[in-house]
Enzyme design. Structure first.
Site: not given
Length: 173
Positions: A46, A128, A162
């Site tokens: 990430e 995301k 995540c």
């Protein structure tokens, strides 16, 4: 048709922090190292490019204003020179790549992931859905329209960031 077996490299390294060109060069060197070891797919974490803004967890918003501006300037665009260099390297090395980036689009930054195939084609750019806690001081939210997988010679490839791995509907998509 998918290949039955192939080698995957998961990069755990330190980027050249807040330096998009430096991190791109380091990424390509790590891709070359993975290719030498037979990897057909290499994945970076990430916000690997240009590095994760760890400082959002340490100081308050106003204390970080200077860092926000510098981080925005260091973030990359899609398309853009850094992603184009990664695509060219993927084609040269004949490998697939999933890269976590801080994407600058309009006036907003996104925690994004790009997927590149072994011919250097940009397969996807996804954002995301909801940045985690303090990340919301840096990043905007994705809208889910880019939440998909693509068929490759290795099989289906997609990406989640995540906590998205804990979201049942995200995984279902």
């Amino acid at each position: 048709m998918s290949r039955n077996q192939f080698r995957v490299a998961a990069v755990q390294a330190v980027p050249v922090y807040m330096d998009a060109a430096g991190t791109t060069a380091k990424s390509i060197a790590l891709m070359e190292q993975a290719a030498e070891q037979g990897a057909a797919l290499v994945a970076f974490g990430e916000a690997w490019l240009p590095g994760y803004p760890y400082w959002v967890w340490l100081d308050g918003t106003f204390a970080n204003l200077g860092r926000f501006h510098a981080y925005q300037a260091a973030s990359v665009t899609v398309p853009g020179p850094e992603v184009e260099a990664l695509c060219a390297a993927a084609a040269r090395l004949g490998m697939h790549v999933v890269m976590g980036i801080s994407e600058r689009a309009g006036g907003t930054l996104y925690l994004s992931q790009v997927g590149i195939d072994d011919r250097g084609t940009l397969l996807f750019n996804r954002r995301k859905l909801r940045p985690t806690l303090a990340e919301r001081m840096v990043y905007g939210e994705g809208n889910g329209s880019d939440l998909r997988v693509v068929q490759t010679e290795l099989g289906r490839i997609g990406a989640l960031c995540c906590w998205e791995h804990m979201n049942p509907l995200g995984k279902y998509a």
